[in-house]
Design a protein around this motif. Sequence first.
Motif, short mmCIF file in Angstrom:
data_model
loop_
_atom_site.label_atom_id
_atom_site.label_comp_id
_atom_site.label_asym_id
_atom_site.label_seq_id
_atom_site.Cartn_x
_atom_site.Cartn_y
_atom_site.Cartn_z
N GLN A 114 0.68 -1.32 -0.10
CA GLN A 114 -0.08 -0.04 0.05
C GLN A 114 0.79 1.29 0.06
O GLN A 114 0.63 2.40 -0.58
CB GLN A 114 -1.08 -0.04 1.19
N LYS A 115 1.86 1.11 0.76
CA LYS A 115 2.97 2.45 0.68
C LYS A 115 3.39 2.75 -0.63
O LYS A 115 3.60 4.07 -1.07
CB LYS A 115 3.82 1.90 1.84
N TRP A 171 2.09 1.77 -3.32
CA TRP A 171 1.02 2.22 -4.32
C TRP A 171 0.74 3.85 -4.05
O TRP A 171 0.51 4.50 -4.96
CB TRP A 171 -0.30 1.42 -4.04
N LYS A 172 0.83 4.17 -2.66
CA LYS A 172 0.53 5.60 -2.22
C LYS A 172 1.73 6.52 -2.96
O LYS A 172 1.30 7.69 -3.33
CB LYS A 172 0.43 5.66 -1.01
N GLN A 173 2.75 5.98 -2.99
CA GLN A 173 4.05 6.85 -3.41
C GLN A 173 3.98 6.90 -4.91
O GLN A 173 4.05 8.04 -5.47
CB GLN A 173 5.27 6.07 -3.25
N ARG A 193 0.98 9.47 -5.56
CA ARG A 193 1.50 10.73 -5.30
C ARG A 193 2.37 11.18 -6.54
O ARG A 193 2.43 12.33 -6.87
CB ARG A 193 2.41 10.87 -3.94
#
Length: 356
Positions: free
Chosen positions: A337-338, A340-342, A345
Amino acid sequence: MYSLEDLGWGPFFDQQTEQPNSDGLTPMRVAEEQRGAYVLWSADGAFEAVIPGRMMHEAEGRDYLPAIGDWLLARRLPGERRAVVEHVLRRRSGLSRKVAGGRTDEQVMAANVDLIFVVASLNRELNLRRLERYLTVTWDSGATPVLVLNKADLCDDRLEILRSVEAVTPGVEVLQTSAATGEGIDALRSTLARGLTAVFVGSSGVGKSSIVNRLMEREAQDVKDIRGDDKGRHTTTVRQMLVLPGSAVIIDTPGLRELQLWDAGEGLGKAFSDIDDLAEGCSFRDCSHNSEPDCAVQAAIEDGTIDLGRLESYRKLQREQTFVAGKKDERLRAEGQKKWKQIARANRARQKARRR
Ligand SMILES: Nc1nc2c(ncn2[C@@H]2O[C@H](COP(=O)(O)OP(=O)(O)O)[C@@H](O)[C@H]2O)c(=O)[nH]1
Ligand SMILES: [Mg+2]
Ligand SMILES: [Zn+2]
């Protein structure tokens, strides 16, 4: 100076040097680790390791950082005995545990090992449950465990202890030694050969370092002073590879207070192969050996072939393994998830830049 083969190099690692950008890199093995400082051994002697910031950064836990016994490709700095670590080669085997305490991280105690000497003392109350735990972790590493019952000189009722130990160590070679008198040291030495790597594990004070010194025929490792008791305290603080003259690489380790499972490989099945074999005779394929009819394991407990404590120990370790596996999954998901968030962003930033 040692050759790469003396240090344990072989085809498994050789194949990995054909990766792109490996020109000008030298194979080196992590010989010593102390609070993040590493010493590497190569065919040209020892080098101090420089770990690039990128590698430190990528290493969330210590998973991606080199551990003692790891082979890596490093770039030598001109005119210095220092080398920059470029690639950590894939491990052939590795002895791992969950770090002590609440965190779910791996600690690699030794990488690329062939034999693991699980040392216990014949003098003290031998904890069979602890032995089962050690053997599970050891089998999981991909290396072969050898049980070393040390301090034979202090034991009067060996046969009885041996019987109880052999009942919980199916398929494991058992050696009896005394670092004090030298008994059994030659037998232990004969399990070793050039190019093999062996690591010593076991509680503090059982005599690991004393055995290592016997093998090395010198005081290579610190041993606790004798003060009339056989308890011992931590004296091995630096993890260091040693090379037996003309023979194997050995690694001494400090005593571990906790040894929690990390890998979920074949370790449990191997450490409890007697119970798994019996279970084939149960009527139900998924028998839990509790109250099912025609349960071969319950029958073995009733007739005394297997101790109830051993079955309970098996279940406890199974639960622990399931728990750690769940935690690892959770972490993988969180990391996914981290990432994917990066990406999201970064995409937004790009779009913003384009709009300008
Ligand atoms: N009597 C006897 N004492 C031993 C033997 N092996 C080790 N010791 C003693 O046990 C203590 C702890 O030994 P050490 O090698 O430091 O244990 P380690 O913590 O496992 O490395 C020291 O006082 C040793 O001299 C043995 O086989 N017999
Ligand atoms: Mg020691
Ligand atoms: Zn059953």
